[in-house]
Design a protein around this motif. Sequence first.
Motif, PDB file in Angstrom:
ATOM      1  N   UNK A  52      -2.038  14.290  13.181  1.00  0.00           N
ATOM      2  CA  UNK A  52      -0.597  14.377  13.436  1.00  0.00           C
ATOM      3  C   UNK A  52      -0.087  15.799  13.236  1.00  0.00           C
ATOM      4  N   UNK A  53      -0.728  16.497  12.305  1.00  0.00           N
ATOM      5  CA  UNK A  53      -0.332  17.888  12.072  1.00  0.00           C
ATOM      6  C   UNK A  53      -0.834  18.711  13.256  1.00  0.00           C
ATOM      7  N   UNK A  95      -9.126   3.674   2.484  1.00  0.00           N
ATOM      8  CA  UNK A  95      -7.925   3.787   3.317  1.00  0.00           C
ATOM      9  C   UNK A  95      -7.273   5.165   3.182  1.00  0.00           C
ATOM     10  N   UNK A 126      -6.599   7.746   6.093  1.00  0.00           N
ATOM     11  CA  UNK A 126      -5.245   8.271   6.336  1.00  0.00           C
ATOM     12  C   UNK A 126      -5.268   9.788   6.426  1.00  0.00           C
ATOM     13  N   UNK A 182      -6.259  10.744   9.793  1.00  0.00           N
ATOM     14  CA  UNK A 182      -5.218  10.497  10.779  1.00  0.00           C
ATOM     15  C   UNK A 182      -4.093  11.521  10.665  1.00  0.00           C
ATOM     16  N   UNK A 185       0.793  -1.226   0.000  1.00  0.00           N
ATOM     17  CA  UNK A 185       0.000   0.000   0.000  1.00  0.00           C
ATOM     18  C   UNK A 185       0.827   1.279   0.000  1.00  0.00           C
ATOM     19  N   UNK A 186       2.103   1.174  -0.349  1.00  0.00           N
ATOM     20  CA  UNK A 186       2.960   2.361  -0.299  1.00  0.00           C
ATOM     21  C   UNK A 186       2.346   3.523  -1.073  1.00  0.00           C
ATOM     22  N   UNK A 205      -0.113   5.615   0.760  1.00  0.00           N
ATOM     23  CA  UNK A 205       0.485   6.551   1.707  1.00  0.00           C
ATOM     24  C   UNK A 205       0.958   7.807   0.982  1.00  0.00           C
TER      25      UNK A 205
END
Lengths: 854, 553
Positions: B152-153, B141, B145, B148, B109-110, B113
């Motif tokens: 994180x930011x 997905x 992402x 998510x 799944x790179x 991302x």
Amino acid sequence: MMSDGVVEKLAVAGGGGDVTASWNALYDRFYTRKTVYEMQWLDEGIDLDKYVVACAPYGGPVALVRDTKKVLLVGHDDDELVHPILHIFATSGKRISATDFPFKGLVGMGWTIEEHLVVVLDDGKVHTFDIFGQEVRGRYIELGSECQSDGVAQVVFWDTGFVVRTASSNQLFTITDYEQPIVEKLAHAPLSKPPTSMAVVPPYSTESGSVEVLLATSGGSIGLVDNKSWEDLQVDSGPFNKMVVSPTGALIACFNDEGTLYVFSTDFSKNLSKFVTKSRRPPRDVVWCGEDSVVLYWDTIGALLMVGPYGDFVKYQYDQPLRLVTEVDGVRIVANRQCEYLQRVPESAQDIFKYQSKSPAARLYDAAEAFEARDATADDNMRMIETEDDKVLAIEKCLDAAAREFDYKTQRRLLKAASYGMLFCKSWKSDMFVETCRVLRVLNAVRAADVGILLTYEQYLKLEIEALVDRLVARHHHLLALRVCEYMKMEPQRVLVHWACTKISHARQDVPDQQLLAEITAKLNGQHQISYSEVASAAYASNRVELATKLLDFEPRAADQVPLLIQMKQDERALDKAIDSGDTDLIYLALLYIQRSYDDDRQFFSIIESRPLARSMFVTYCKRHSHNTGLLKSYYYYFKMHTEAAHLACREAYGSRRLADRLKLLNVADAFFTDSRNQFAAQVTKEQIDLLRKQCKVELALRDTPIVDMSVLELIEDNVRHLQMKAANKICSDFKVPETQFLHIQVKTLAECHKWDELARLAASKKKKSPIGWVPFIEACVQEKQMQEATKYILKLPDYADKMNWLCNIASWKEAVELAVKEKDNDALDVIYHRSKNPAVQAMIDRILRSTPQ
Amino acid sequence: MRVLQEDHGGYVPEVRNILFLVRPKMKIMKIIASHIRHMSKNSASTKHFYIYMIPRKTLICEHILETEGVLGRNVHVHEFELDLVPLDDDVISMEMEMCFRECFLEGDNSSLYYIARALMKMQTFFGLFPRISAKGRCAKQVAQSLLRMRKEVSGDALDSIPPEIHQLYLIDRDVDLISPFVTQLTYEGLVDEFWGIKTGVFELPEAIAAKREAAKQANAPKEQQQPIEQKKKVHKMALNGNDSVFVELRDKNFISVPAVLNQKAQAIAETENKRHTMKQVSEISNFIKKLPELQIEKDNLATHIEITAKIREKTTAPEFRKLVHYEQDLLLGAEEKSIQEYVEECINKNEDFQKVLRLLTLLSLVSNGLKPKQWDFFRKEIMQTYGYEAILTLDNMEKVGLLKKHEGKKTFEGIRKGFKLWVDDLDESNPNDIAYVYSGYAPLSVRLIQQAMQPGGWRATEGLINSLPGPMCELTQGQSSEGMSGNVRVVLIFFIGGCTFAEISALRFLNEIVQQSESDDQVTHFVICTTKLVNGRTLLETVCEKVGVLRDL
């Protein structure tokens, strides 16, 4: 010896008598020397003479290591000679640390811009210490075999690197970036004797962008060495005992053996000044004070001589050893008993305090002083500042002077003057006053003897507040750093994280994890962007794995979590966090580390068993790296994935270049297909093995053209091409090739090699009805542009319309006309007439139509 | 500058600094390692190696460099965050051709991302996407992402940026595998089908290139003329919005291309003829100013006429006609038997392997898998014709879902009717439906977008949407989009795993339809984003398994 003509020039003291008392005029400018600290190390009896000393710029720390080369009185009770110690003090003499220094052969030490102490030893080893004397991890450097065998004789530091010279071959090596310490060998300097002195122009000051080294030769000249070449600069006023490059790298001060100080531009194209000291003894230190004066120090006679650009000088006398540190705006003098600062008097201070200064700033200051003293002249003075602009200027000057002042009282007086001026100035809108007060509070706080960072305003501007906070934190002044952050409206995260890390690493072993966690989270909670992984890292380094794991749960960034979890051997947790993040890079990383950490792959497989993404990524990784097929095989074996194993064997079979290997692997594949009850695949694999064997036999025995690896169809084609019909038939029956396909192959191949007779024979053998019809025959002929041949087969078509279509399509007009006549189709003739555009055909049609009764 | 070869071939450049621009692929790291080892061994001075990974530096690649023993002090690893490559005003590609294979075959799944990271980057410029609609496993997905990554930011930094993109659609390629396997019938689509368009650049076939060159020569001043024979280089032509002729042709069904060319030629001639009637000096000087532009337009027109002639040659060939005929039969739900026979015939005639696989894929997708007997029959035929090693490719295709054994009842019938995938009464020259791009078949992927933009969106036809593979999800972020200012509405459509030129044309057409239904001051812009522009052939190529050749008996 020094010239007797040295006369101390007294400053022309003016209005602010106490301020200007320390001023000395040098040509048209003033210099001031102020004592800032009484050294706290006095109680410990530190004597600089006995030590190798390194002082960090920006008012930074002082490192001392016992100088083993100094002759000492025998019987002197000195433990330090047996057990050498690295002392680190703040520049106020406050001790920061004392650590064992078990190294021999110290050549030199220097501080980096991040306040790390770099220690170069004569065997080419380089150690780096933090401000607490702890070796910095991952910063140990070895300069290489040449330095080790020849020995390092000399080192010159600058803030981001250093240059070393080897003892006998005088070879130079440099490191220009501590972050990426690459040892670079510079060009060879063809010197028969060691250079009398060495100076370095740092890469950021050179035109080429690479470091330049100046070597003073014993012959009296100076050579320039960089990474490419050596060049003799043809200077004739040497030999030079001392050479020092100015802070900007533009100028160089050179002191020769006759006691003359020269200042050149660093390319030696210009000689800017010459000053005769007549001292044949070289000074111990030569440093620059700013860009326009040079300070020389003779330790033997305790003389400090400051020389200006036009030959003016000031001499100071000392009865104690001292060291000089070049700062961006002056020279710090670290002596046994005190620490002093020598600098040019700031312009604003000159403006205000110079004797009989009539500047608006001086008037404002006088007015404010008078006002304080309840003197009516205050008003007169204020009135003399006429314009609004002058008032603003005067306030700004007072603020600037305050910012650049060490003395609290003077700061206060100048600030008062500024605020007094603001009362009279309608156009004053700037928040400069508040800003100056803020900065001054910070500067005064860090200068306090207990912290001991002697930072001037100029240095503060250059260093920037973030770096200052980092320095405070590195000295463990967390509270002060936090206050500075709050005060200067900065994000306090870095301070808090550092505090938490320090808290953990300094906690006693018997302090429970729970307590630390509570204390840390209480402080860190509610703050954005806290790097919990950094804190967790510190916990792990202190062997508090449990605490580290708990801290990591607070970390939002998986990229920071996973590597640490891996390091902590929290395999499954690391893998799960990686999978959650969706960042495949982290998953790969976790997978690889986990796989390597187990001796038995089965343990690894059982970990990934319930994690499908991890499994497919592991398989992909193995497939992309041929050397991992062994691992992949055991994976398939473990999970009983026979079909996959069979496909892997196929892939390997077709990756091998020897037939024997290929056959062997195909047999393996066959076995796996059989195991997985994949009848079809097993069958075709068996047939393929059979085919390869047969092809091999034939090729080795008979043919010169290679046939091995041909597909069944290609093999048949090959046979048809060579008209080996019997062999072709045999293959068809061996491999159960359907008749239709065989026919297609024959038609296509025979047409391709223009074997028209054979094609006709083939057609004839099918009698009237061909199982594939006649169209493939026609198409094959058309493909080869053989319309004559094509026509033959078109005429075999059962349907009249098809026949006519084809004939027209391939422009077989004659046959088309004939056919139309035969079928009595006049409409078709009409179509042909128009489509053909061929006069002959059209004439023919005309003829036919005329002869045929309508 | 060189293209990185697997074998270093003893090459040692005489420079100090060497720069590698590469994808963060493990295999490439090994190749680089061997290059570095070779160069360091065979050179006197220390070389510095700079490895720039696109679009990001990965730990695993660094790890490989480390285990290969080259990650020394003179090797510097950095990243070059080149992720979104704009190919046109409304088309962005991430140029990740292996995305389809990695996501849908290998389970790596790179790419997802990277997609999420790229979209995140967009959000930092244009604000949060207020609405995200995703269909498909990968799409979902990526959507998750995005949520998510937002956490994180730091805090709420993104919330404060006024959103400029109103809607993001994420669609997996495997939700609609049919469309790329149908032959594209638009101008740009056909150019791609026959010759391939690589990153917006078309490598002209030799015959056309020679003519174009000759025309340029003729127009050039005498002294600049060079003999044509000497310059036998590849002639490339950028196909994008800067070419005014191409802009008018690209999205048209090929049937209407000659007419458009004709109009264009007339328009140019008219402009040129105006000079005869000019009286004012200013008119003439204006005209002269426009001359270079006009010349370029003329050159381009000439080239496109040549290309059109070449395409026509190919499209009128019986083989092509047959192919399109059977494709259409399949899609409109005709009897499958004749199509099976056609596929068999193609195999028997040993026709292009890709063509056979493409047809078989369509057959399998439309009929919801091949009957077991058929399945074995075709597999055997293929292996006997194209070699046994095709077993690996067939296995890959089965894993991706391109080929499968028959199971359950046919679902395609319902999908075709529900989405109205076949449009009968169609005027290709003056279309009223997106189906014109395939002369009858409306690409499912675009119908899906069309449905989403109807009132009620996907929810209104949930059952139908759910009959397509993969989960569906709809999210909202930040403040509601109601308060969004401005009269420009930007819709971002992202195809994960690639999309075709015909689909883009269909989307542009859909954009026009949407535009027409809105009030005058409201403007809607579609921006199409994908991992790579594909067609049936290139998509299959990434799934095919390549095998080695025997050297030794």
